[in-house]
Design a protein around this motif. Structure first.
Motif, PDB file in Angstrom:
ATOM      1  N   PRO A  99      -8.251  28.215  14.690  1.00 17.23           N
ATOM      2  CA  PRO A  99      -9.207  29.037  13.931  1.00 17.23           C
ATOM      3  C   PRO A  99      -9.075  28.833  12.427  1.00 17.23           C
ATOM      4  CG  PRO A  99      -8.116  30.342  15.633  1.00 17.23           C
ATOM      5  CD  PRO A  99      -7.397  29.029  15.577  1.00 17.23           C
ATOM      6  N   LEU A 100     -10.235  28.763  11.751  1.00 20.43           N
ATOM      7  CA  LEU A 100     -10.276  28.668  10.300  1.00 20.43           C
ATOM      8  C   LEU A 100     -10.356  30.056   9.689  1.00 20.43           C
ATOM      9  CD1 LEU A 100     -12.829  25.725   9.904  1.00 20.43           C
ATOM     10  CD2 LEU A 100     -10.355  25.619   9.623  1.00 20.43           C
ATOM     11  N   TRP A 101     -10.268  30.107   8.386  1.00 22.54           N
ATOM     12  CA  TRP A 101     -10.429  31.370   7.661  1.00 22.54           C
ATOM     13  C   TRP A 101     -11.891  31.517   7.246  1.00 22.54           C
ATOM     14  CZ3 TRP A 101      -8.052  26.959   6.117  1.00 22.54           C
ATOM     15  CH2 TRP A 101      -8.636  26.252   5.064  1.00 22.54           C
ATOM     16  N   GLY A 102     -12.242  32.698   6.783  1.00 24.81           N
ATOM     17  CA  GLY A 102     -13.581  32.928   6.253  1.00 24.81           C
ATOM     18  C   GLY A 102     -14.438  33.763   7.176  1.00 24.81           C
TER      19      GLY A 102
ATOM     20  N   SER B 226       0.848  -1.190   0.000  1.00 22.78           N
ATOM     21  CA  SER B 226       0.000   0.000   0.000  1.00 22.78           C
ATOM     22  C   SER B 226       0.880   1.235   0.000  1.00 22.78           C
ATOM     23  CB  SER B 226      -0.919   0.017   1.224  1.00 22.78           C
ATOM     24  OG  SER B 226      -1.750  -1.120   1.241  1.00 22.78           O
ATOM     25  N   ARG B 227       0.378   2.304  -0.579  1.00 16.78           N
ATOM     26  CA  ARG B 227       1.135   3.549  -0.616  1.00 16.78           C
ATOM     27  C   ARG B 227       0.246   4.683  -0.144  1.00 16.78           C
ATOM     28  NH1 ARG B 227       2.636   3.893  -6.852  1.00 16.78           N
ATOM     29  NH2 ARG B 227       3.562   5.879  -6.250  1.00 16.78           N
ATOM     30  N   ALA B 228       0.870   5.662   0.455  1.00 17.35           N
ATOM     31  CA  ALA B 228       0.131   6.816   0.965  1.00 17.35           C
ATOM     32  C   ALA B 228       1.032   8.038   0.905  1.00 17.35           C
ATOM     33  CB  ALA B 228      -0.342   6.570   2.400  1.00 17.35           C
ATOM     34  N   LYS B 229       0.402   9.201   0.898  1.00 18.42           N
ATOM     35  CA  LYS B 229       1.121  10.470   0.950  1.00 18.42           C
ATOM     36  C   LYS B 229       0.708  11.221   2.193  1.00 18.42           C
ATOM     37  CE  LYS B 229       2.289  12.004  -3.744  1.00 18.42           C
ATOM     38  NZ  LYS B 229       2.035  13.074  -4.743  1.00 18.42           N
ATOM     39  N   SER B 230       1.664  11.944   2.784  1.00 19.87           N
ATOM     40  CA  SER B 230       1.306  12.830   3.872  1.00 19.87           C
ATOM     41  C   SER B 230       0.446  13.956   3.310  1.00 19.87           C
ATOM     42  CB  SER B 230       2.564  13.392   4.531  1.00 19.87           C
ATOM     43  OG  SER B 230       3.289  14.174   3.603  1.00 19.87           O
ATOM     44  N   LEU B 231      -0.334  14.587   4.182  1.00 24.19           N
ATOM     45  CA  LEU B 231      -1.217  15.666   3.736  1.00 24.19           C
ATOM     46  C   LEU B 231      -0.431  16.791   3.089  1.00 24.19           C
ATOM     47  CD1 LEU B 231      -4.045  16.843   3.581  1.00 24.19           C
ATOM     48  CD2 LEU B 231      -3.733  17.752   5.885  1.00 24.19           C
TER      49      LEU B 231
ATOM     50  N   SER C 131     -12.278  18.634  -3.773  1.00 26.10           N
ATOM     51  CA  SER C 131     -11.824  19.380  -2.597  1.00 26.10           C
ATOM     52  C   SER C 131     -11.479  18.487  -1.423  1.00 26.10           C
ATOM     53  CB  SER C 131     -12.915  20.365  -2.181  1.00 26.10           C
ATOM     54  OG  SER C 131     -14.111  19.668  -1.891  1.00 26.10           O
ATOM     55  N   SER C 132     -11.154  17.227  -1.659  1.00 33.66           N
ATOM     56  CA  SER C 132     -10.950  16.320  -0.540  1.00 33.66           C
ATOM     57  C   SER C 132      -9.826  16.787   0.369  1.00 33.66           C
ATOM     58  CB  SER C 132     -10.651  14.908  -1.056  1.00 33.66           C
ATOM     59  OG  SER C 132      -9.498  14.920  -1.878  1.00 33.66           O
ATOM     60  N   ILE C 133      -8.768  17.358  -0.187  1.00 32.29           N
ATOM     61  CA  ILE C 133      -7.651  17.818   0.636  1.00 32.29           C
ATOM     62  C   ILE C 133      -8.099  18.974   1.521  1.00 32.29           C
ATOM     63  CG2 ILE C 133      -5.387  18.938   0.583  1.00 32.29           C
ATOM     64  CD1 ILE C 133      -4.712  17.308  -1.846  1.00 32.29           C
ATOM     65  N   LEU C 134      -8.834  19.925   0.950  1.00 34.12           N
ATOM     66  CA  LEU C 134      -9.297  21.068   1.738  1.00 34.12           C
ATOM     67  C   LEU C 134     -10.224  20.621   2.858  1.00 34.12           C
ATOM     68  CD1 LEU C 134      -9.145  24.149   1.968  1.00 34.12           C
ATOM     69  CD2 LEU C 134     -11.198  24.275   0.564  1.00 34.12           C
ATOM     70  N   GLN C 135     -11.130  19.694   2.574  1.00 34.04           N
ATOM     71  CA  GLN C 135     -12.013  19.189   3.613  1.00 34.04           C
ATOM     72  C   GLN C 135     -11.219  18.509   4.722  1.00 34.04           C
ATOM     73  OE1 GLN C 135     -14.785  16.658   1.591  1.00 34.04           O
ATOM     74  NE2 GLN C 135     -15.635  18.318   0.366  1.00 34.04           N
ATOM     75  N   ASN C 136     -10.190  17.771   4.323  1.00 31.89           N
ATOM     76  CA  ASN C 136      -9.331  17.096   5.293  1.00 31.89           C
ATOM     77  C   ASN C 136      -8.629  18.114   6.178  1.00 31.89           C
ATOM     78  OD1 ASN C 136      -7.815  15.211   6.656  1.00 31.89           O
ATOM     79  ND2 ASN C 136      -6.897  14.304   4.842  1.00 31.89           N
ATOM     80  N   ILE C 137      -8.122  19.190   5.571  1.00 36.30           N
ATOM     81  CA  ILE C 137      -7.442  20.248   6.321  1.00 36.30           C
ATOM     82  C   ILE C 137      -8.384  20.880   7.336  1.00 36.30           C
ATOM     83  CG2 ILE C 137      -6.488  22.582   6.120  1.00 36.30           C
ATOM     84  CD1 ILE C 137      -5.266  21.669   3.441  1.00 36.30           C
ATOM     85  N   LYS C 138      -9.575  21.256   6.877  1.00 41.46           N
ATOM     86  CA  LYS C 138     -10.523  21.919   7.778  1.00 41.46           C
ATOM     87  C   LYS C 138     -10.911  21.014   8.939  1.00 41.46           C
ATOM     88  CE  LYS C 138     -12.593  25.303   4.655  1.00 41.46           C
ATOM     89  NZ  LYS C 138     -13.859  25.818   4.071  1.00 41.46           N
ATOM     90  N   GLN C 139     -11.093  19.731   8.658  1.00 38.70           N
ATOM     91  CA  GLN C 139     -11.455  18.800   9.717  1.00 38.70           C
ATOM     92  C   GLN C 139     -10.344  18.703  10.761  1.00 38.70           C
ATOM     93  OE1 GLN C 139     -14.267  17.356  10.402  1.00 38.70           O
ATOM     94  NE2 GLN C 139     -13.459  16.188  12.142  1.00 38.70           N
ATOM     95  N   LYS C 140      -9.097  18.614  10.295  1.00 40.33           N
ATOM     96  CA  LYS C 140      -7.968  18.510  11.223  1.00 40.33           C
ATOM     97  C   LYS C 140      -7.820  19.780  12.058  1.00 40.33           C
ATOM     98  CE  LYS C 140      -5.303  15.156   8.558  1.00 40.33           C
ATOM     99  NZ  LYS C 140      -5.402  14.109   9.596  1.00 40.33           N
ATOM    100  N   LEU C 141      -8.033  20.945  11.442  1.00 45.77           N
ATOM    101  CA  LEU C 141      -7.923  22.200  12.189  1.00 45.77           C
ATOM    102  C   LEU C 141      -9.040  22.321  13.215  1.00 45.77           C
ATOM    103  CD1 LEU C 141      -6.877  24.733   9.390  1.00 45.77           C
ATOM    104  CD2 LEU C 141      -5.432  23.515  11.027  1.00 45.77           C
ATOM    105  N   ARG C 142     -10.239  21.884  12.872  1.00 42.00           N
ATOM    106  CA  ARG C 142     -11.340  21.905  13.844  1.00 42.00           C
ATOM    107  C   ARG C 142     -11.016  21.003  15.031  1.00 42.00           C
ATOM    108  NH1 ARG C 142     -14.637  21.299   9.013  1.00 42.00           N
ATOM    109  NH2 ARG C 142     -15.541  23.327   8.424  1.00 42.00           N
TER     110      ARG C 142
ATOM    111  N   ILE D 179      -4.254  29.827   0.821  1.00 39.42           N
ATOM    112  CA  ILE D 179      -5.502  29.059   0.768  1.00 39.42           C
ATOM    113  C   ILE D 179      -6.748  29.934   0.932  1.00 39.42           C
ATOM    114  CG2 ILE D 179      -6.887  27.384   2.071  1.00 39.42           C
ATOM    115  CD1 ILE D 179      -4.470  25.628   2.310  1.00 39.42           C
ATOM    116  N   PRO D 180      -6.803  30.882   1.904  1.00 39.99           N
ATOM    117  CA  PRO D 180      -8.024  31.691   2.022  1.00 39.99           C
ATOM    118  C   PRO D 180      -8.355  32.456   0.743  1.00 39.99           C
ATOM    119  CG  PRO D 180      -6.679  31.919   3.980  1.00 39.99           C
ATOM    120  CD  PRO D 180      -5.837  31.183   2.981  1.00 39.99           C
TER     121      PRO D 180
END
Length: 250
Positions: free
Chosen positions: A219-222, A119-124, A203-214, A185-186
């Motif tokens: 704090p998120l942007w926006g 199996s192979r994977a990449k860091s975020l 947008s899977s990467i962005l969703q992943n980022i927001k979830q990890k920050l939450r 990103i913002p």
């Protein structure tokens, strides 16, 4: 599956940001199962990260193996190889084996008896950015631009030609680039009117980022939250600086 005609070996791998766990399942292989129960065979998981030259394997007495790594030990793609190996030199009978084997088999210590799929994977961060050189950048300079060709959220990090080789191994440069990416990103999200977070868009990467920050209470942007958003805090919440223990003479 090639030698033991009735045997079945399968694995289930779960990968997170800092560890990987594999569940080994062996069926219809009584000879191998006896050797597992005796400790003559070990369940293992091997981890390789070519960029940082990390190579590590862990073994377990149970059906579950877990490998861990520090943030500064991996970058880019990682490969995971589960399987069963001989913990000592073994002599296997022909019980349950293909007709190709007509005599007992000597298996040296450390040899694979079964291997699961690689199996192979990449860091975020590796999925989010990639490094390139530009001859027009002065030594030590870095520039960050969103990628126009990637289907998912991605940034090209341009550096001077002299700096590019160091970006593969120096975590301070990698995190500096990530901080710059979070600064952009913002703006990218605003240009798309927030549609980057739509399930219909790539947008899977962005969703992943927001979830990890939450989850990290960062704090998120926006909107009104813009004044609280800190690219450095967000970047290091995703990829923390590595804290190394120093000896008293350092």
């Amino acid at each position: 599956s090639l030698d033991w005609e009735q045997a079945r070996y399968s694995t289930k791998l779960t990968i997170s940001d800092h560890d990987a766990t594999v569940e080994h399942t062996l069926r219809h292989a009584p000879q191998l199962q006896r050797l597992l129960d005796e400790g003559a065979i070990r369940r293992v998981l091997e981890l390789r990260c070519p960029t940082t030259l990390l190579s590590r394997w862990v073994s377990s007495d149970t059906s579950t193996c877990r490998a861990e790594w520090k943030p500064n030990e991996v970058h880019g793609e990682m490969f995971f190889i589960p399987g069963l190996i001989a913990a000592k030199q073994l002599t296997l009978s022909g019980e349950g084996l293909s007709d190709l084997w007509t005599a007992p088999i000597t298996v040296p210590r450390g040899h694979w008896l079964a291997r699961g799929d690689v199996s192979r994977a990449k860091s975020l961060s590796a999925s989010l950015l990639s490094f390139h050189s530009r001859p027009d950048l002065a030594d030590g300079c870095m520039r960050i631009e969103p990628s126009a060709t990637s289907g998912d959220l991605h940034f090209n990090v341009w550096v001077s030609e002299s700096l590019l080789p160091q970006c593969r191994t120096r975590r301070d440069l990698q995190i500096a680039a990530l901080i710059g990416v979070f600064g952009r990103i913002p703006l990218i999200d605003e240009e798309h009117n927030g549609e980057l977070d739509d399930d219909a868009s790539p947008s899977s990467i962005l969703q992943n980022i927001k979830q990890k920050l939450r989850e990290a209470n960062v704090p998120l942007w926006g909107g009104e939250l813009d004044r609280d958003f800190d690219p450095a805090w967000a970047a290091t919440a995703i990829e923390p600086f590595a804290l190394e223990v120093m000896d008293k003479d350092s």
